[in-house]
Enzyme design. Structure first.
Site, short mmCIF file in Angstrom:
data_model
loop_
_atom_site.label_atom_id
_atom_site.label_comp_id
_atom_site.label_asym_id
_atom_site.label_seq_id
_atom_site.Cartn_x
_atom_site.Cartn_y
_atom_site.Cartn_z
N GLY B 54 56.99 38.16 20.23
CA GLY B 54 56.34 39.53 20.71
C GLY B 54 55.48 37.98 21.69
N CYS B 55 54.98 38.85 22.49
CA CYS B 55 54.85 37.86 23.86
C CYS B 55 53.83 37.50 23.39
CB CYS B 55 54.33 39.24 24.39
SG CYS B 55 55.48 39.06 26.50
N GLN B 56 52.32 37.44 23.31
CA GLN B 56 51.72 36.84 22.90
C GLN B 56 50.90 36.65 21.47
OE1 GLN B 56 48.04 39.19 24.15
NE2 GLN B 56 48.98 40.46 25.62
N SER B 122 52.59 43.73 21.62
CA SER B 122 53.55 43.19 21.89
C SER B 122 53.14 41.58 20.79
CB SER B 122 53.96 42.97 23.06
OG SER B 122 52.39 42.52 23.75
#
Ligand SMILES: Cc1ncc(COP(=O)(O)O)c(C=O)c1O
Lengths: 427, 143
Positions: B54-56, B122
């Protein structure tokens, strides 16, 4: 209007009353909006201008002979003129409408790449650039066999420029293009772009400025900066999403090949050869975001009315009244946040706009952002589309608060209290 | 133990548990506590392959097929994500692939944490759920 001696000041309550969204509740709490660097909120005048276009003059521009088309075209071109005046471009046709900074940069990189780059040439960027000012140039370099060179960033978040005798060490005799952010979206740093451009010009290097984070906070004068191209997004300057501008110096724009082909941008089309329209239409293929552009024009009128009118009359030219207000918020936030145990600010440059990025020992930015949201406070968390910069500072992301003219000291205090509460829950 | 009740019952238990909390702070404090009890993935399983991106926030997920049941272990670098991961593991762990594939997951909605599944988060959670189902699908064709 204020006299020159009077400090620029704004009436925050009067400003707030013009932003309908500020009355919204989030999780039952009053919205505290500190994500202005991602996109700013819109004053009622902008929202009205955009919907008035649809309600009263909706028609395609530059195409029909009918009345509505004339009115829509006039409204769009009036927006171009107000923006020209605001950034002090010489000609309205130097203002090209795009869908945002990203599109402006893709246009610039594609077209300048085509015009200038040969194998072995260099494009100079910096370590603090947004991905929108990295990736399009990487793509152009790949197409033309050129190389991307990077100006590093110091621990305080400033450009690590040259040693004593030249301003920039990173220029070489193969540097063709310098493309640099005016203001960093992650650090808030205001870069000395005017000085850099002057140095680049001496060497015949073409200069591009990413003004996404500057346009709503600094008094931009493209002739004074002497840049070749200047890009910004409308939605970060109180205007509608899906709007943006690429300013370009006439002489350069004339030489640059078009980026996208289609309607509006042509003069004569045959299957053998097409000749292109004059500026700015050569770079505006297809039906533009007419409603958005009209809204954007209104956003600039609104800023002129409430903000830059003060600045132009005040002694401190170059800083807007909004910027002075935001700076006051920044100083307060910096002082109060630093009192939190284990909190470190990423980006401590001397010259900053109202952007504050921080990390806290033992606290993940995702958790902090989530718990602030529960308290009605909107901040941005993550890498802010600047992954190389995160790497430079050795963090996976930060929490960022970015201020606008409508924010208050009481909201900053709410943020500080909210962070303290979240930290207590997470430790 | 979990095989004593169904996946649907396990979901209901979570819903009842969260119904005790009236404000966001208690709810999130409980979630953070749950994260601390997560059957943590063995360090040697925290491989690049087991990262759910996930991005974060990052999530690690490992699955094994034992005695016809799917066994999950997981971890995350963010505490709230870890709490959510713990809930997913608690509900889906040690069940047959068929049960995992055939029971609709409704509890996240029901306990007011739906926003964590929205695309702007994210946080790796949606990807993790997909990944869990993909494991179940792969094992179901084997058994
Ligand atoms: C410095 C900078 N450059 C470019 C962009 C891209 O702007 P847009 O997404 O409006 O195209 C942003 C937006 O976050 C930015 O902050």
């Amino acid at each position: 209007m204020k006299s020159a001696a009077v400090q620029p000041a704004i009436n925050v309550e009067e400003i707030r009353a013009q932003f309908p969204i500020l009355k919204e509740l989030v999780h039952g709490k009053p919205l505290v909006y500190f994500d202005n660097a991602a996109t700013s909120q819109k004053p009622r005048r902008v929202i009205k201008a955009e919907s008035a276009y649809y309600a009263t003059i909706n028609a395609n521009v530059h195409r029909g002979v009918h009345t509505l088309s004339t009115k829509a075209t006039e409204a769009q071109e009036a927006a171009r003129e107000i923006i020209r005046k605001h950034i002090n471009a010489k000609h309205a046709h130097e203002v090209i409408f795009t869908s945002g900074t990203t599109a402006s940069m893709n246009l610039a990189a594609f077209s300048l790449g085509q015009l200038l780059l040969k194998p072995g040439d260099e494009v100079l960027i910096s370590e603090m650039e947004h991905h929108a000012n990295i990736v399009p140039w990487q793509m152009a370099c790949e197409r033309h066999g050129a190389k991307l060179k990077v100006i590093p960033v110091t621990d305080s978040g400033e450009l690590a420029l040259g040693s004593s005798d030249h301003l920039i060490d990173q220029f070489s005799d193969r540097t063709r293009i310098l493309t640099i952010s005016h203001v960093s979206n992650t650090l808030g740093t205001i870069n000395p772009v005017k000085e850099l451009i002057a140095e680049a010009k001496k060497r015949g290097i073409i200069t591009v400025v990413d003004g996404a984070q500057a346009i709503a906070h600094l008094d931009i004068d493209v002739q004074d900066l002497s840049c070749d191209l200047y890009a910004f997004s409308g939605h970060k300057a109180y205007g509608p999403t899906g709007t943006g501008v690429l300013y370009g110096r006439e002489e350069l724009l004339e030489r640059m090949p078009p980026w996208q082909g289609g309607g509006e941008m042509i003069d004569v089309v045959t299957f053998e050869k097409t000749t292109y329209a004059k500026l700015p239409f050569k770079f505006e293929a297809g039906t533009p975001h007419i409603a958005g552009i009209i809204g954007l024009g209104e956003a600039f009128r609104w800023m002129e009315d409430y903000d830059f009118a003060f600045a132009k009359a005040s002694a401190e030219r170059g800083k807007s009244a909004f910027a002075a207000h935001e700076h006051m918020l920044l100083e307060h936030a910096t002082k109060e946040l630093l009192a939190i145990d284990g909190l470190r600010i990423i980006g401590t440059a001397k010259e900053k706009v109202g952007v504050i990025s921080f990390v806290i020992d033992g606290v993940h930015h995702y958790d902090l952002g989530t718990l602030l949201d529960q308290q009605g406070i909107a901040v941005r968390t993550g890498h802010h589309c600047t992954q190389p910069l995160m790497e430079r500072f050795g963090v996976s992301g930060t929490t960022r608060a970015s201020f606008a003219c409508f924010n208050t000291i009481a909201e900053v205090d709410a943020l500080v209290a909210g962070v303290k509460k979240a930290v207590k829950m997470l430790r | 133990m979990t095989d004593m009740n169904s996946l649907a019952q396990a979901q209901q238990e979570v819903v009842d548990e969260f119904a005790m909390f009236s404000d966001w702070q208690d709810r999130y404090e409980h979630l953070i506590e749950l994260g601390k009890d997560l059957p943590v993935i063995a360090p040697e399983k925290k491989t690049e392959e087991n990262i759910v991106r996930g991005c974060q926030s990052r999530v690690w997920l490992n699955a094994e097929h034992k005695n016809g049941l799917v066994h999950f272990t997981a971890d995350s670098d963010a505490m709230i994500t870890k709490g959510l991961v713990a809930l997913l593991v608690r509900v889906l762990n040690d069940r047959t692939p068929q049960e995992i594939l055939n029971t609709p997951l409704t509890f996240i909605d029901a306990i007011g944490l739906r926003e964590h599944l929205s695309p702007n988060r994210s946080n790796g959670l949606v990807a993790m759920l997909d990944q869990m189902k993909r494991y179940a699908l792969a094992y179901s064709s084997k058994s």
